[in-house]
Scaffold this active site. Sequence first.
Site, short mmCIF file in Angstrom:
data_model
loop_
_atom_site.label_atom_id
_atom_site.label_comp_id
_atom_site.label_asym_id
_atom_site.label_seq_id
_atom_site.Cartn_x
_atom_site.Cartn_y
_atom_site.Cartn_z
CG ASP A 15 55.35 -54.92 103.51
OD1 ASP A 15 54.61 -54.09 103.67
OD2 ASP A 15 56.56 -55.08 103.26
CG PHE A 18 59.12 -57.97 108.34
CD1 PHE A 18 58.25 -57.39 109.18
CD2 PHE A 18 60.28 -58.14 108.63
CE1 PHE A 18 58.58 -56.83 110.32
CE2 PHE A 18 60.96 -57.40 109.61
CZ PHE A 18 60.14 -56.87 110.49
CG LEU A 65 48.16 -50.10 113.95
CD1 LEU A 65 47.48 -49.97 112.65
CD2 LEU A 65 47.17 -49.72 114.95
CD GLU A 94 41.02 -44.06 110.24
OE1 GLU A 94 42.18 -44.35 110.17
OE2 GLU A 94 40.67 -43.28 111.09
CE LYS A 96 49.02 -51.21 108.65
NZ LYS A 96 50.15 -51.02 107.87
CG ASP A 98 52.22 -50.52 101.77
OD1 ASP A 98 52.87 -50.05 102.65
OD2 ASP A 98 52.37 -51.34 101.19
CE1 TYR A 206 48.39 -42.76 111.63
CE2 TYR A 206 48.59 -43.05 109.26
CZ TYR A 206 49.13 -43.00 110.44
OH TYR A 206 50.53 -43.43 110.72
CE LYS A 269 43.39 -45.85 113.33
NZ LYS A 269 43.64 -44.47 112.87
CE LYS A 293 50.21 -55.22 107.77
NZ LYS A 293 51.18 -55.76 107.51
CB CYS A 387 75.05 -64.71 76.54
SG CYS A 387 73.81 -62.99 76.68
CB CYS A 390 75.95 -62.30 72.54
SG CYS A 390 76.63 -62.36 74.10
CB CYS A 405 76.63 -61.61 79.14
SG CYS A 405 77.46 -61.70 77.38
CB CYS A 410 76.06 -58.79 75.20
SG CYS A 410 74.66 -59.80 75.34
S1 IVH Z 1 46.78 -45.74 113.18
C1 IVH Z 1 48.75 -46.15 117.05
N1 IVH Z 1 45.69 -45.88 110.81
O1 IVH Z 1 50.44 -48.44 109.80
C2 IVH Z 1 48.20 -46.70 115.78
N2 IVH Z 1 47.97 -46.30 110.96
O2 IVH Z 1 51.20 -50.51 111.78
C3 IVH Z 1 48.75 -45.69 114.69
N3 IVH Z 1 48.94 -46.90 108.89
O3 IVH Z 1 52.92 -46.90 111.31
C4 IVH Z 1 48.54 -45.76 113.56
N4 IVH Z 1 47.06 -46.36 107.71
O4 IVH Z 1 52.12 -45.58 109.35
C5 IVH Z 1 46.71 -45.98 111.54
N5 IVH Z 1 44.56 -45.56 108.79
C6 IVH Z 1 45.73 -45.65 109.51
C7 IVH Z 1 46.71 -46.13 109.01
C8 IVH Z 1 47.92 -46.35 109.70
C9 IVH Z 1 48.40 -46.86 107.57
C10 IVH Z 1 50.29 -47.27 109.11
C11 IVH Z 1 51.29 -46.30 110.17
C12 IVH Z 1 51.55 -47.10 111.20
C13 IVH Z 1 51.47 -48.35 110.74
C14 IVH Z 1 51.10 -49.20 111.79
#
Ligand code: IVH
Length: 665
Positions: A15, A18, A65, A94, A96, A98, A206, A269, A293, A387, A390, A405, A410
Amino acid sequence: HNYKYYVLANPTITDYQFDMLLKELEQLEQQFPEFDDPNSPTKKVGGSITKTFTHYTHSKPMLSLSNAYSMGEIRAFDERIKRSINSTYSYVCELKFDGVAIALHYEKGALIRGVTRGDGIGGDVVTENIRTIRSLPLKLRGTDHPEYFEIRGEVVMPVDAFQAFNEKRILNNEQPFANPRNATAGSLKLQESSTVAKRPLDCLLYAVVTEEPGFTSHYESMQHAKKWGFKVHESIKRCSTIENVIAFINDWEIKRATLPFDTDGVVVKIDDFSLQSALGNTSKSPRWAIAYKYPAEKAITRLLSVDYQVGRTGSVTPVANLSPVTLAGTVVKRASLHNEDIMKKLDLRINDSVYVEKGGEIIPKITGVELSLRPANSKPIPFITKCSECNTELLKDPDKANHYCPNEACPPRIKGAIEHFISRKAMDIRSLGEGKVELLFDKGIISNVADLYSIAYHDIINLEKAYSSPDGSKIRVVKLKEKSVNNILDGIEQSKQRPFEAVLFALGIRHVGETTAKILAMHFKSIDNIIHASTETLTAVSEIGEVIAQSIIAFFADEQYMQIVNRLRNAGLNFEKKMEEEQPETKPLLDMTIVVSGTFVNFSREEIQSTIERLGGKNVSSISKNTTYLVAGNKTGPAKMEKAKTLGVPIISEDQFIKIINDAT
Ligand code: IVH
């Protein structure tokens, strides 16, 4: 990468990588607006829609986000907020989680719909799958919730449960998932909700989305959600200053390792709803929130040597042996190097100081070399040509990354063949799961499938061996005590009752899967007829083509395979289709057309269907006026039930079906 991530649920980069690529693209687009493209990945929230589920357009887009990777970026975010708002404000922090985002719709206190995020504008209706998540309330507590509202959250799979689930998959010869997020995404897309129910999913909420809130801030909304019965993680915290936000982020950087779920950051937030709307959204993400992150956990250590592991299919993977180092709470001694190209790209040398990273994957990766610490006169590591198991010359398909192989004898390939032999749809010797095949093989008790049938109690009682996990962090001892020895011997004995088609499938003839094995058994009735069949006789069967026919002929022409077949035959396995299987004395269901739908308690749907066939009946999938019965289990589709009622087709339960058969036979 969007496609791999969202549609295939199978990303090939982390991630972090990315996010970095996307960030770079964003910057390039700003710098060179002439290349701005409405189809750019920066304009999308990502993902596309799977056809099989009904599509639903979200009431409000499910945005993503914007990300921050440093405290500097968090402070800059706060500065932007300060410039836009002239009142006091506070934040909510909060974790995040995964997993996979979900929108849940409630009406009059009951769950009516669950929709995946999809492309952010609309997603798939997966209500039935969502219902199976244990922690999710299907009916809410209390009465102070809006008449109609939506709540959004994250479906996750706890890490321990994920590991156990993956181990089971490996034992069943199924492809393991790379991480809990992929396992969750794969689960939500399953068509059978009963299978989903067996997956250890959880859901953390959330965001409440409603027109008639009855509260003015996000924090309050989450406290209400908690009262209504939703799982809101206890870490949620109101922070009145950005310093408190930073303290929260720092605090959880270490503590998050103790959580049952994967977290990749913190979401910050603005608390007050009216301030949130004043700040508004960009096309992609809200201006009132940001995701910090955590850096991928990284360590530096020394590369001691490279081993080459040969997989069950013969595929060769280089694995680095490392000087032990602590990473994300576990001691890492090994890391995957994937294939020769990746080794070359890293230009690895023995004794190099290497960076190891743990993404969501089970085995950590080597992501780079610290060149300033490279010993003098070091040389690149040549990839093996023979290998490691073997000594057979390795081969490589030009369009594939891995060497393999080709030797079918093997050892890892033999283990793979034995694991296939005992698998559920083959000989179904479940008591040999959980690494026991490996133990018996490694101790020289079995070296092919026929050896299973000569195992005696005293050969294996108290047999034991220690195995280490893929990253070298854990050691597991497999030991055969009295109870498991008896179970194994019972399981082997019982497998002699398995029908001919299962035995045929178990042999592992290339291209002969479960269905082909059934067809062969039905047409040829015995192994001897198959052994003596020519290409012409084989391909005369409509489902058998040239490739399958050649593979069957090559298998039985091989002296070694024939020896195994003969030993299995002497052990008493079914190498003929039993007469009574085909021709029951009575065919009480003759001329009946039956539809079987839903899930059952005592039998699988397939078992009920094969009983119908055995007793002369015909299975069909859709209901017509000619249907004799609809055998309806749990979760039979309402449309099917309705149609049966309209056409006057009798609907019978599993118990009634069993009774009809018992009365007739
Ligand atoms: S708020 C408009 N709170 O992160 C914002 N998102 O990149 C809505 N995620 O698709 C998201 N934990 O699936 C929010 N405590 C959290 C989160 C959270 C995980 C994920 C969510 C979202 C992605 C945003």
